[in-house]
Every structure is written in C-alpha cells, then in structure tokens.
Scaffold this motif. Sequence first.
Motif: not given
Length: 325
Positions: A122-124, A150-155, A211-216
């Motif tokens: 899942k990538i947001i 789960m992975t999140i990448l934000t501006a 940018p912000v990067f979070k992942t598991n």
Amino acid sequence: MKNALIVGIDYYSKVSSLHGCVNDAFEVDSMLKRNDGGAINFNTKRVTASNSGDAISKKQLKDLITKLFAQKSEIALLYFAGHGHIEKTGGYLIASDAGDGDDGMPLSEIMTLANSSPAINKIIILDSCFSGIAGASMENTEISHLAEGMTILTASGEDQYASEENGRGVFTTLMVDALSGSAANLVGQITPGSIYAHIDQSLGEWDKQRPVFKTNVKNFVCLRQVTPPISIDELRSIIEYFPTPGFEFQLDPTFEPELKGRDAGMAEPVEANTQVFRVLQKFNRLNLLIPLFAPHMWNAAMESKACKLTALGEHYRRLVEKELI
C-alpha cells in the motif's frame, strides 16, 4: 495486478482554487501507466477537477479511495494533489465541495482503509499542505502506525505548505523526474525509497518544504522500470573481471583500441581485450570502478596500470555473486 488512483483537484467551490494539481495528476498518470518502452505497468484511474463541471465531492473521493484499498492487488497506490488541512483532530484531504478544513476526507480514515487493505503493498503519495501528518498517532505525532507493506511519501511535513511553481507542484515535478529515470538503479528499477532520495537531495536544507518518507516494508517494490544504463549481461559480467573483493584487474596497451599515442614498439590492440575494455569503461562511467594511479582508463591501459571496483561496484559485485541480479 498494480492499481493506482490518481487524484488532482484545482477547482474548489468554497475555498481558494489551485492551479497545478490537475497537470500534476496527468503527469503522474502518464508515468505510472506504462514502463519505459511501453510495457503496461499500473492499471490507473485518474480523476481530476478543473471546474464546477467535474468537481470531486468528499463522498466521491471517499468512495474511490475505499474501492482502491478494498481490492486484492500487488500494489494499491493513492496519489493526491490538492488542498490539505490540519487541526487538533488530525489531517484532511480537501475535496472540491469542502467549506471548512474538517469537511475533507480524514487522513486517519484513509490510513485505516490502507492498513487493513488486502493489497500486498500500500503506497500513499500526497502533494498537499501539512501532509506529513499522514500515519501519525494523534496522541503522539512522533509515532506512526503503519501496517506491514505500507509506505507514505508526502510533499511536506505536518506544519509545512506544499509549493507550486510554474503551474506544477514542486514535489510532483521532482517525483515525475525521478520516475522518468533519474531515480533508477543500474537494473532500471525505481522504488519509493529512490524517489524520496531524489526529491530529498533536490530540495536544499533551507527550503520551506521537506518531503516525508515513512515505510514498513521488508523489500522495496518497483514502481516503474526504465531502460538501464548498462545491459544486465554486462553488469553480471562484473564478477568475471573482479572475482573477489578488492581484486585489481591488470591492464596493458593491448586493451586500448586507439592506435594514436603509442610509443614505438608498444604492443598493439588485441580485439578480445578491447571488447573487455569497453565494458570496463562503462563500469568506470557508472562509478563502478576507478583506474589505479592513473587519471583516466586510457592512461591506465597505456601505462599498464590496474583498475578496481568502487564501493558501489563492490555492492553490485556482491549482488551478482549472490545471484540477486
């Protein structure tokens, strides 16, 4: 199957409209839909709002996101470009009909849908203000709750705005550049991690958005495949020339195909050696090896010097040795 929902909202009926989000959605859709060379990549659904005639309501946005994460797939990817909002109750993605910030789609609800999704990955990806709060616990925003895959990448961070320049989002412009090939590894794969690294390096430390990067995840997935800068067969040959760590490959004038610059009596080129030298020069251009005690590979050959792998070259040698490439 890889599914992507791509949303770009410029038109807002009750808050200020934006100008680059629809353009960004079209660019991201174009990149994700096919790999370099035209092979099918993501099954994309692009939804954009440019005016009142194609406005995207909160209900429509919620229904689309719910459907995306309800499906079994290899990758379920959500990209959103538009207004974002944050307050004590959390963060929100703002649809066209929002009057107040909390009229939007709560990020906490999106995270619940994504974390419980049957999709393997899942990538947001969010190009909106304050989007860095995505996935954060409301009790302690320093802690994020991400299910496996789960992975999140934000501006931007949770307290930062996301900027537009020349009718495009700064973040998405860099992301599209990364997807075009700037973030590819030597086998042509572009991952969420390499995209983040490209964006992070492109924005200076003093920029107003980071940018912000979070992942598991246990392994990064490939979001797009591009033509690699070197063929796989040539890359795999690295272990033939450098069979052990730290090995030095000895050169001599027979490896250099150019006749010009040879001293009298110097050995002439040998075709088998010159073919090897062409591959070694490719390694050199890709920072996989360096000549020893010589400024260039030409000098190393003509002066009978050696060459050896760089740290990056040793990394790829190990991958080949372990049959991971």
